[in-house]
Design a protein around this motif. Structure first.
Motif, PDB file in Angstrom:
ATOM      1  N   VAL A   1     -32.786 -24.490 -19.702  1.00 30.45           N
ATOM      2  CA  VAL A   1     -32.287 -23.437 -20.599  1.00 30.45           C
ATOM      3  C   VAL A   1     -32.716 -22.069 -20.081  1.00 30.45           C
ATOM      4  CG1 VAL A   1     -32.242 -22.601 -22.976  1.00 30.45           C
ATOM      5  CG2 VAL A   1     -32.409 -25.072 -22.528  1.00 30.45           C
TER       6      VAL A   1
ATOM      7  N   TYR B   1     -30.600 -21.291 -16.938  1.00 33.00           N
ATOM      8  CA  TYR B   1     -29.241 -20.923 -17.352  1.00 33.00           C
ATOM      9  C   TYR B   1     -29.200 -19.469 -17.817  1.00 33.00           C
ATOM     10  CZ  TYR B   1     -25.188 -20.682 -20.504  1.00 33.00           C
ATOM     11  OH  TYR B   1     -24.044 -20.296 -21.156  1.00 33.00           O
ATOM     12  N   HIS B   2     -30.158 -19.085 -18.675  1.00 32.19           N
ATOM     13  CA  HIS B   2     -30.147 -17.720 -19.204  1.00 32.19           C
ATOM     14  C   HIS B   2     -30.524 -16.689 -18.151  1.00 32.19           C
ATOM     15  CE1 HIS B   2     -29.028 -17.695 -23.450  1.00 32.19           C
ATOM     16  NE2 HIS B   2     -29.441 -18.955 -23.455  1.00 32.19           N
TER      17      HIS B   2
ATOM     18  N   LEU C   1     -19.124 -26.817 -21.849  1.00 35.74           N
ATOM     19  CA  LEU C   1     -19.462 -25.759 -22.792  1.00 35.74           C
ATOM     20  C   LEU C   1     -18.365 -25.663 -23.828  1.00 35.74           C
ATOM     21  CD1 LEU C   1     -20.924 -22.277 -22.220  1.00 35.74           C
ATOM     22  CD2 LEU C   1     -18.703 -22.431 -23.360  1.00 35.74           C
TER      23      LEU C   1
ATOM     24  N   SER D   1     -32.571 -31.878 -26.939  1.00 34.21           N
ATOM     25  CA  SER D   1     -31.766 -30.680 -27.149  1.00 34.21           C
ATOM     26  C   SER D   1     -32.659 -29.513 -27.523  1.00 34.21           C
ATOM     27  CB  SER D   1     -30.706 -30.915 -28.231  1.00 34.21           C
ATOM     28  OG  SER D   1     -31.314 -31.246 -29.463  1.00 34.21           O
TER      29      SER D   1
ATOM     30  N   TYR E   1     -28.350 -26.442 -26.693  1.00 32.10           N
ATOM     31  CA  TYR E   1     -28.287 -26.891 -25.308  1.00 32.10           C
ATOM     32  C   TYR E   1     -28.743 -28.343 -25.266  1.00 32.10           C
ATOM     33  CZ  TYR E   1     -28.196 -21.866 -24.862  1.00 32.10           C
ATOM     34  OH  TYR E   1     -27.854 -20.546 -25.006  1.00 32.10           O
ATOM     35  N   GLU E   2     -27.845 -29.212 -24.887  1.00 31.93           N
ATOM     36  CA  GLU E   2     -28.135 -30.650 -24.832  1.00 31.93           C
ATOM     37  C   GLU E   2     -28.354 -31.056 -23.387  1.00 31.93           C
ATOM     38  OE1 GLU E   2     -25.268 -34.214 -25.843  1.00 31.93           O
ATOM     39  OE2 GLU E   2     -25.784 -33.099 -27.667  1.00 31.93           O
ATOM     40  N   ARG E   3     -29.456 -31.763 -23.121  1.00 32.91           N
ATOM     41  CA  ARG E   3     -29.799 -32.137 -21.752  1.00 32.91           C
ATOM     42  C   ARG E   3     -29.230 -33.506 -21.377  1.00 32.91           C
ATOM     43  NH1 ARG E   3     -34.386 -29.840 -24.079  1.00 32.91           N
ATOM     44  NH2 ARG E   3     -35.385 -28.124 -22.940  1.00 32.91           N
TER      45      ARG E   3
ATOM     46  N   LEU F   1     -27.806 -29.570 -17.870  1.00 33.19           N
ATOM     47  CA  LEU F   1     -27.120 -29.393 -19.145  1.00 33.19           C
ATOM     48  C   LEU F   1     -25.948 -30.361 -19.276  1.00 33.19           C
ATOM     49  CD1 LEU F   1     -27.089 -25.492 -19.263  1.00 33.19           C
ATOM     50  CD2 LEU F   1     -28.500 -27.017 -20.667  1.00 33.19           C
TER      51      LEU F   1
ATOM     52  N   VAL G   1     -23.314 -27.356 -23.807  1.00 32.01           N
ATOM     53  CA  VAL G   1     -23.730 -26.119 -24.454  1.00 32.01           C
ATOM     54  C   VAL G   1     -22.720 -25.838 -25.561  1.00 32.01           C
ATOM     55  CG1 VAL G   1     -24.076 -23.632 -24.204  1.00 32.01           C
ATOM     56  CG2 VAL G   1     -24.806 -25.185 -22.380  1.00 32.01           C
TER      57      VAL G   1
END
Length: 256
Positions: free
Chosen positions: A140, A143-144, A165, A208, A232-234, A240, A243
């Motif tokens: 996460v 990603y950000h 997503l 998540s 966010y689900e792994r 990921l 999302v």
């Protein structure tokens, strides 16, 4: 399986069960609505009645998706199925909550787009204060970081091969697999840079991670601070798998 109190909120609202809703809370109900803002005790009965009537008129039903629960709270994800102007509408909803030690609710914050309901976007002011030193976990965070830099390749690399997503618009706005994700993020980043966010709440249960945040910057455009949420689900690999976005932010660019 035990149902978390926050997962009971929308079914009780559809039913118009004010006492049932009050019983979910440890004290006076505290609800932050995308349109109305904070609903206090003095307005709660009218809020329930108006919501119930509006949902009944739209023949509302609710589909539970999942609940991300931690010791201090939970985020319920569901989809409201509605009838609007004679057509079927699906509205993804996230309900973030703080809970007391006895698992009852302290407050809830509801996130969804208004577009499916009224055909307009609302600028929604921040709901929570920004965390001074928030740390995001693993994928996460990556990603950000890539999203803030506008790093298209880096963003796509954070997704599992079948990862996807979902935009706030629902199932018709899902982008799955590297090719579709690349197309989506190419457009997302076409305003001359990344997307800047400030974190307000982080709830990570392992499988998540649910975030509440404020969007402040979109490429060249400085936005009025707007509240948003995402889950966010792994995948098993740690990348990921999914999302899911919950916001009502109007994109500062146009598709040509």
């Amino acid at each position: 399986m035990t149902v978390h109190p926050v997962a009971r909120y929308v079914p009780l609202l559809i039913a118009g069960d004010e006492q049932g809703l009050r019983d979910l809370f440890r004290g006076p109900p505290r609800v932050n609505d995308p349109h109305l803002g904070w609903v206090d005790e003095s307005r709660f009965d009218q809020f329930v009645e108006n919501s119930h009537q509006g949902l009944r008129e739209r023949s509302a039903t609710v589909e539970h998706i999942t609940t991300t629960a931690t010791g201090g709270g939970a985020t319920e994800e569901c989809v409201l199925h509605l009838v609007r102007s004679g057509g079927a509408v699906s509205l993804p909803v996230a309900i973030a909550s703080d809970t007391s030690p006895d698992a009852r609710l302290e407050s809830i914050r509801i996130y969804h787009s208004m577009w499916q309901l009224i055909g307009l976007h609302f600028v929604r002011a921040p709901v929570l204060p920004v965390l001074a030193a928030a740390a995001l976990p693993d994928v996460v965070r990556r990603y950000h970081d890539c999203l803030a830099r506008g790093d298209l390749a880096g963003i796509v690399e954070q997704f599992a091969p079948a990862g996807g997503l979902r935009e706030p618009g629902g199932v018709l706005n899902v982008h799955r697999g590297a090719s579709e994700l690349r197309r989506f993020f190419t457009l997302l980043l076409s305003n001359g840079g990344g997307v800047g966010v400030e974190l307000c709440a982080v709830a990570d249960e392992g499988a998540s991670c649910a975030l509440e945040y404020v969007v402040t910057l979109w490429g060249r455009s400085i936005l009025p601070c707007q509240a948003a949420a995402a889950v966010y689900e792994r995948a098993d690999t740690g990348l990921l798998a999914e999302v899911r976005l919950y916001d009502d932010i109007e994109r500062p660019f146009h598709v040509h």
